[in-house]
Design an enzyme around this catalytic site. Structure first.
Site, short mmCIF file in Angstrom:
data_model
loop_
_atom_site.label_atom_id
_atom_site.label_comp_id
_atom_site.label_asym_id
_atom_site.label_seq_id
_atom_site.Cartn_x
_atom_site.Cartn_y
_atom_site.Cartn_z
N SER A 195 0.79 -1.23 0.00
CA SER A 195 0.00 0.00 0.00
C SER A 195 0.82 1.27 0.00
CB SER A 195 -0.93 0.09 1.22
OG SER A 195 -1.83 -0.96 1.28
N SER A 253 -2.13 -4.13 -2.94
CA SER A 253 -1.75 -2.81 -2.45
C SER A 253 -2.98 -1.92 -2.31
CB SER A 253 -0.76 -2.18 -3.44
OG SER A 253 -0.17 -1.04 -2.91
N ASP A 285 -3.86 1.65 -2.45
CA ASP A 285 -3.25 2.90 -2.89
C ASP A 285 -4.32 3.98 -2.90
OD1 ASP A 285 -1.19 1.14 -3.28
OD2 ASP A 285 -1.33 1.12 -5.46
#
Lengths: 353, 353, 353, 353
Positions: free
Chosen positions: C236, C274, C276
């Site tokens: 992330s 991830s 984001d």
């Protein structure tokens, strides 16, 4: 393709994954691409058609998704595409003011092939995408006609030209001649190999932003250039992504979104005036128009394996943009405007890279 | 349930479809619901927990979707739910200022059940939803603690109370006592029967807008009422939708969206100050955390059959709201505030309807 | 900052625009940042707090927007942020399993500062973001407590450390030590200069993908490295973007979306695992909680001028990620895991670039 | 209008708010509506045009928003509308297979009025919406031509017919004759009165679902009916919402979303096969194409006052649908298909309500 010298032929290899046989969206089994190019005096425009498979697309729809990177564009058909997660007509690309004409032509084409549409069943949802070729083309003249769309559809095959051809005839990318480009990647998932391909209609970017495999080529070109005028980051890019990987609409949409990373590696800032639209489909998980069962079995990707698909989509997009540039010849158009080809600078770039 | 008199017991039948056995979200095989109720002096709050199935939810995630009707709310966990299309932890409802506490409690609960989380595998995504019970509850007191969340989780079963209980203890709906309500519908798809159920945490609506099966009950109540004050349309509603119907994330999201039509038939205008959030899941198409295969087979609904599912979702939502009202007792709370029960008006409504 | 050697100090200049005085998000007038760092044995975690202005944020909200690049994350508060287009509490970053705790701490902090919340007015919407620091930190231990959040809030000021500090203490980025980084740009719009700044919490990317200003540094590092293990693209990144430019929510959201291009230039493929997330605000166009007027005057950017803001957001993001890497020291953590600093490779990179 | 008997004339009053002078979208100052109706043999189709103001719309764009209730539709132009928050061309409604033709006609119309488009400035974004009139109309015949769109544009004025006229000529709603309907509401905000209006193109709903002001009229009609066939909930509805209230794009989008509640009160379940699209604009906060300033002042609604606007949007939508039904005459069309008017049942409904 068809003997054109592409970016790899200049020693520039984008990413690390293996390409498909033609390094083209048509490496995805069944995908065909065709062009109709209109050129003469102030006219530099045309049509490019992408057929996701060779059967009856209305009766056997492909699983699809779309993604809007920047929405200053007039692409048609994405509302239904997103609601139902399918594409049921060939994807057609042309200039911005001709999308209505192209839509009408696709409607006629679909009606001709399907007697049930609008009679015993519902209507049809054409996907028409566009960029503005008005710098090189007399776009106000509305030169694209029904028959040009049909010609592009009929011309569709595995091999096709890149660069200033079809819908790409009048496009400008990074201040250079842009247009049609493509690339593909092979992915091993489990024990089988799959293919993902991208076709771009490139018409975006500011000249001194162009980046080629990390090298700031645009700044070099800008220094070499006599004209020294800065183009602005507008125009648009259409990205068509095809694959044969079993995915759901949601998974495919995630893949579509990644193409933006590929674009951004070529240097763009996704300018305000750009319509940057992604249309994706997979030929796996077809959806029948006349499905008799209440439930249908589909195959989805184990999401932990999706990273390689993301990577492939990004590599394809970056390379397809570069192919669109390097395959396009210097073009003279409307009001004497001239847009130069990347070919004029590529040896200098190769020396400095 | 559990002997409570529900809206059908007053002769009011919403829609035309058959209900499940308990007319409850727990008619979906494996779904359990539990409450922890906190009451005393200025305290009227609590926790309600919904478990989508009885196995290890982290290891066998359910296909899920969410929809924001109006986003003036603090629900947690929907970003990942939307990206991956799964739920991997029980859904917990509580008051607005206690969502952090509830989140922490669910984390502890999941860590205890799964030694791999945060050690050999990734983290976990709790789904915590809320409404503001501050009119009847000393919400600033932050009275919900970790153990109350665990008690609600442990109490989860097939039968549960509706009305002013659990997270619904302090809620107000259409100026009347609201809280927890549920309903379910059976659907024949192909040759098999499926179940869809809805649980609401109702805390929205203006008194004179209340509509019961088309009858403007709120206007009658408003005339009968001595207080004559108009409540505003704020507060929020949480809608949890469960089903056992094979659907993809995209299809389930479409179903979630329809619950808004059920809500609107009870009279609401989806006021600015309301957080109206839908969380949906289906127990079909479970997704394994440790999936070994590259591809998984799932079943999707033939989209032409989805209308009945839409209708069921709407009927369930409308009835669940009415059940939340009719099961809730008149409640006295913070600073002597009193919110009356629909029960006080229901015979008058039945006479005039 | 505070004497740390940043990426520019190694001769690496990202983009062409002028930086702010500190090259920091705190160059935006009124923005303060504070850390609380927890370190010891298996513990490497902490909290970072960003205050958009120094007044009462609940009473004077900032115009805000968010954007999800990839949603495998647990950020809280974005539903309301998107519906109302405002932020009304400090933004807090911490580890993934501590977001509930951080939320609760921010609630307490806001209740203390605002006696009206939950009493005479509605509730409050904290924005809590996270990355998973479980490789270096005993994340299952839930070591972040209420007081650590308050300490970060109290520590907030114009100058702050970057790298392995605060919420960044245990983060890993491109297989190297990541954490907190920041950068800013100045923009002339009309006759006045404005500032835009970005702060990242970096915890994403695969080692051999790292790209520094177009140079494939990750491949060099991978060759130099003894360990030769490929990290995967998960973890992330949180991007907080602040500006003082008058914009509407819609315009600001467009700017937030561009940060993805900055990220992608550092080499990421926005991996599946991830989360984001971008949180953006502008200190122009504040929104009063107790607004008396029916209409309020706001200033919007002439959209044709937004390209420079896009460019600035992209430059800031790329540079902030590099600062988060170059400022972070090699860190030993949970189970003896060690993550090395970019500093160990930077001279080699500078030689080869 | 124009002497037609509308739903209020039958004693049915939707909601509690005051209507505008004509109870029409054209009560919003400057909004004009025009039709072109095509009828004969198997042909029942046409075009309806809505002009948001009487100036040069390309040079003075209106702030706009859209919302997709259900996306089984082919509306064009919403991608750019959402990105930029403006409308710059008249809104045109027609049948599903003629949207391309209508798009082309609007392009020609705009080129004629603006010599700069496609020459010295960019292109133009027409908004074309549609419903499928194939039951009563030979939609495969593609009978709508360029000139019909121009005729609708030229016919635009304050007063216009409702029912089976313009784009509504061949539409079917709740198994009855549908088409064009409109309604408006007045709102006092601060010291000034504002107007909001809705125009619908109604082509959705199943006969026995029709609800009129809470009364299940459809069930009565179904009992009275000889044919006893159940229509399915497909077809589509277009909702155009106009206002003169100062709002931002985000605020207007929230208002657009509320129209779904108005629709659902007429009984619909937002069927799978329906394209239910909302296009909204406000004549406040116009945006100049050639804006010289870097920043522009706009006025936004104090969001706490937006509830009345929500309520008005819902009331308008519900009443506009009923007006589209009650103003439409029984129509015979393609293959001898006949769709009856609500007029044939209204006295029976009035007796039983």
């Amino acid at each position: 393709m068809k003997g054109q010298k592409r970016i790899r032929d200049y020693g520039i290899r984008i990413g690390s994954m293996e390409t498909g046989r033609l390094n083209s969206i048509t490496d995805v089994q069944g995908v065909h691409v065709g062009h109709c190019t209109l050129q003469g005096d102030d006219i530099n425009t045309g049509v490019t058609a992408i057929k996701p498979h060779q059967g009856n697309l209305f009766r056997e729809k492909v699983t699809a998704a779309s993604y809007v990177i920047n929405g200053f564009g007039k692409t048609m058909g994405t509302i239904q595409l997103e609601e139902l997660g399918t594409i049921e007509a060939p994807i057609v690309l042309t200039n911005t003011l001709s999308v209505g004409t192209a839509h009408q032509a696709v409607v006629r084409y679909m009606l001709q092939q399907n007697e049930d549409i609008g009679d015993t069943t519902g209507t049809v949802n054409p996907i028409v995408c566009e960029c503005n070729d008005g710098y090189l083309n007399d776009i106000r003249g509305l030169h694209v006609k029904d028959e040009h769309v049909l010609q592009a559809l009929e011309a569709a095959g595995e091999e096709f030209l890149e660069g200033a051809v079809g819908a790409g005839t009048g496009m400008t990318c990074y201040g250079l001649k842009g247009g049609i480009g493509t690339a593909s990647r092979r992915i091993l998932l489990g024990t089988e190999a799959y293919t993902i391909g991208v076709l771009v209609l490139s018409n975006f970017g500011r000249k001194n932003d162009l980046t080629i495999d990390g090298f700031k080529a645009g700044q070099l070109i800008y220094r070499l250039d006599k004209e020294k005028e800065l183009s602005s980051d507008k125009g648009s890019v259409i990205i068509v992504l095809g694959a044969d990987i079993p995915m759901t609409h949601r998974q495919l949409k995630r893949v579509c979104k990644r193409t933006a990373a590929g674009l951004s590696r070529t240097g763009t800032h996704f300018g305000n005036g750009s319509g940057d639209i992604v249309i994706g489909f997979t030929t796996a998980n077809k959806v029948k128009h006349y499905e008799a069962e209440s439930f249908i079995g589909i195959r989805a990707l184990n999401e932990k394996r999706i990273d390689e698909v993301f990577r492939a989509a990004i590599e394809c997009t970056e390379e397809a943009v570069l192919n669109s540039l390097i395959c396009a010849d210097t073009t003279k158009g409307r009001s004497g405007h001239v847009i130069h080809s990347l070919k004029e600078y590529i040896s200098e770039i190769a020396l400095n890279k």
